[in-house]
Structures are given as structure tokens and as C-alpha cells.
Design an enzyme around this catalytic site. Structure first.
Site, PDB file in Angstrom:
ATOM      1  N   SER A  51      55.765 -14.734  10.859  1.00 40.75           N
ATOM      2  CA  SER A  51      56.864 -14.340  10.063  1.00 40.75           C
ATOM      3  C   SER A  51      56.363 -13.236   9.212  1.00 40.75           C
ATOM      4  O   SER A  51      55.610 -12.375   9.449  1.00 40.75           O
ATOM      5  CB  SER A  51      57.180 -15.619   9.412  1.00 40.75           C
ATOM      6  OG  SER A  51      58.367 -15.402   8.688  1.00 40.75           O
ATOM      7  N   ASN A  52      57.156 -13.026   7.912  1.00 45.26           N
ATOM      8  CA  ASN A  52      56.725 -12.173   7.119  1.00 45.26           C
ATOM      9  C   ASN A  52      57.123 -12.539   5.431  1.00 45.26           C
ATOM     10  O   ASN A  52      57.451 -13.528   5.403  1.00 45.26           O
ATOM     11  CB  ASN A  52      57.618 -10.648   7.399  1.00 45.26           C
ATOM     12  CG  ASN A  52      59.318 -10.842   7.250  1.00 45.26           C
ATOM     13  OD1 ASN A  52      59.548 -11.439   6.329  1.00 45.26           O
ATOM     14  ND2 ASN A  52      59.749 -10.974   8.360  1.00 45.26           N
ATOM     15  N   ARG A  53      56.825 -11.461   4.682  1.00 43.44           N
ATOM     16  CA  ARG A  53      56.803 -12.086   3.396  1.00 43.44           C
ATOM     17  C   ARG A  53      58.253 -11.883   2.590  1.00 43.44           C
ATOM     18  O   ARG A  53      58.133 -11.984   1.400  1.00 43.44           O
ATOM     19  CB  ARG A  53      55.695 -11.105   2.523  1.00 43.44           C
ATOM     20  CG  ARG A  53      54.350 -11.434   2.852  1.00 43.44           C
ATOM     21  CD  ARG A  53      53.587 -10.491   1.846  1.00 43.44           C
ATOM     22  NE  ARG A  53      52.227 -10.075   2.391  1.00 43.44           N
ATOM     23  CZ  ARG A  53      51.234 -11.422   2.054  1.00 43.44           C
ATOM     24  NH1 ARG A  53      51.623 -12.582   1.533  1.00 43.44           N
ATOM     25  NH2 ARG A  53      50.093 -11.208   2.450  1.00 43.44           N
TER      26      ARG A  53
END
Ligand code: CTP
Ligand code: CA
Length: 225
Positions: A33-35
Site C-alpha cells: 500500500s502507500n501513505r
């Protein structure tokens, strides 16, 4: 672009917004995933709803409350987000893609939790490309499309290239990286379209969202679909 609308100014306008990160599963307990926090997308949904628009929010996993009056569709992966978007897109006037869609997903998803194995060798993950939701929506030519470009370098060049490549109506460009953009409550945006641009200076995301909705609606009403 500072002044506010009354609650009926966007009555009859339907807006679909994607928000948050996507999660790309590796196995039943792990993902890539990502931030992205989803804050910008949720702030846009709240601002547009407050101005009388009918808002559908297709969102990846975030910890934010859903703004009152918003139709919320919860998704996990980029493929889920693509499917949910296209299930609702026929009835929309404007599409705003704020989601940080994972560009790639694991080529296969293990049905059981992956085990380390006996030896201490490294492993290699094979990733395959996810569909580009924004470009696919733009290709239908049925809605006014707005994208976001989050960049760590060459912000305006990359943003204008995305405007052209994805054939969208507008793009909002913002810096990301350590202490900028993602996970923050304030931000600054440069909004670009084919023959113009406007700078929205550093402000809380709620204020910025009201300003961006106003800019989008102005261009939309000038018949840019
Ligand atoms: N986007 C999308 N679907 C994807 C990838 C991106 O809808 N699979 C949308 C994002 O929501 C955003 C815009 O496209 O509005 C730009 O996303 P960004 O990640 O900046 O651009 P990419 O085209 O993925 O290029 P890159 O990550 O290589 O910079
Ligand atoms: Ca990307």
C-alpha cells in the site's frame, strides 16, 4: 476563489470522488500500500456536499469519518476501486480522482499465509500493472475529469504531462514526500488545465477543498466536457 457558496449552489451536480490508498494483497494477512491518508478526498466530498452537490465517495481503507450526506462505497484494491467507479459513473457529471491507486499488484495472491521456508534465501515479488481508473473514466468522454499529481520532483512538468497523457480536463498538482502532502492537514495546490492554471496557496485541506471545488465547477460550467 475565497468566498463560500450557499448550500444550494451545486444543486443537481453529481460528483464521484475516489480517495485514500488501495491495498494490494499478497496473502490473507499481507498487502502492498502507500501513505495516502484520504484527507484531501474526504475534504472535497464534504465541501461539495455542503455546497449542495450529490457526492459519491469511493474510498480505500482510511481512518476518517464519512462526511454527512455523502454516499460512501468502501473498497480495498485498485481493481475493486475500478469496478466500484464504473458501477456508478454513468450517473455522474464530474469525476475527481484523489486516490493514491497502487500502480502495481502482486501477480498472484497466496490463498494461505506465505511461509518463510527452510533456507534463508531472498524472494522476488512479481508485480503486474493495475488499470488506470482516471484515464479509463476520461476515455468515456461522458464526465468532466479532474486528477491529482503527487510528485517529489519536477511537479508542474509531470502534472502537465499527466493532463495530456490521461486526456483529462484538469489536474491538481502537489508536492509529496517527507513532511509534505500525504498524512498532513494542510497542503498547497497548483491547478492546471489545457490553457490555464491557478495557484492555491498553503491552507488547511478543508479550505483548499472549498477553493478547488470552486475552480472545478467554474471550468465545468464553461462547458469543458
Ligand atoms: N490514478 C488512477 N488509477 C491508477 C493510477 C492513478 O485513477 N491506476 C489517478 C490518481 O487518482 C490521480 C492520477 O491518476 O488522480 C495521477 O496519479 P499518479 O500516481 O500521480 O500518476 P500515475 O499515472 O500513476 O504516474 P506515476 O505514479 O508513475 O507518477
Ligand atoms: Ca501512480
Amino acid at each position: 476563489v475565497a468566498q463560500l457558496w450557499t448550500a444550494r449552489d451545486l444543486a443537481g451536480i453529481r460528483i464521484l470522488i475516489t480517495a485514500g490508498p488501495t491495498r494490494e494483497a499478497l496473502d490473507p494477512v499481507r498487502f502492498i500500500s502507500n501513505r495516502s491518508s484520504g484527507k484531501m478526498g474526504y475534504a472535497l466530498a464534504a465541501a461539495a456536499t455542503a455546497a449542495g452537490a450529490e457526492v459519491t465517495l469511493v474510498s480505500g481503507p482510511v481512518t476518517l469519518p464519512v462526511p454527512a450526506g455523502v454516499k460512501h462505497i468502501s473498497v480495498e484494491s485498485a481493481q475493486d476501486m475500478y469496478a466500484a467507479t464504473f458501477q456508478s459513473i454513468d450517473n455522474q457529471d464530474i469525476f475527481i480522482g484523489t486516490a493514491a491507486v497502487a500502480d502495481y499488484r502482486p501477480a498472484s495472491v497466496a490463498t494461505q499465509k506465505m511461509k518463510k521456508g527452510q533456507t534463508d534465501t531472498d524472494i522476488t515479488l512479481t508485480l503486474v500493472r493495475n488499470p488506470d481508473i482516471l484515464a479509463a473514466v476520461a476515455a468515456t468522454q461522458k464526465v468532466f475529469t479532474v486528477g491529482f499529481a503527487a510528485e517529489t520532483e519536477h511537479l508542474l512538468e509531470h502534472a502537465r504531462q499527466k493532463l495530456i497523457n490521461k486526456k483529462i480536463n484538469m489536474i491538481a498538482a502537489n508536492w509529496v514526500g517527507v513532511d509534505r502532502g500525504f498524512e498532513r492537514d494542510d497542503n498547497a495546490l497548483t491547478v492546471l488545465w489545457s490553457d490555464g492554471e491557478i495557484q492555491l496557496p498553503y491552507a488547511p485541506k478543508a479550505t483548499l477543498a472549498q477553493q478547488l471545488i470552486r475552480v472545478v465547477i467554474e471550468r465545468y460550467r464553461q462547458g469543458n466536457v
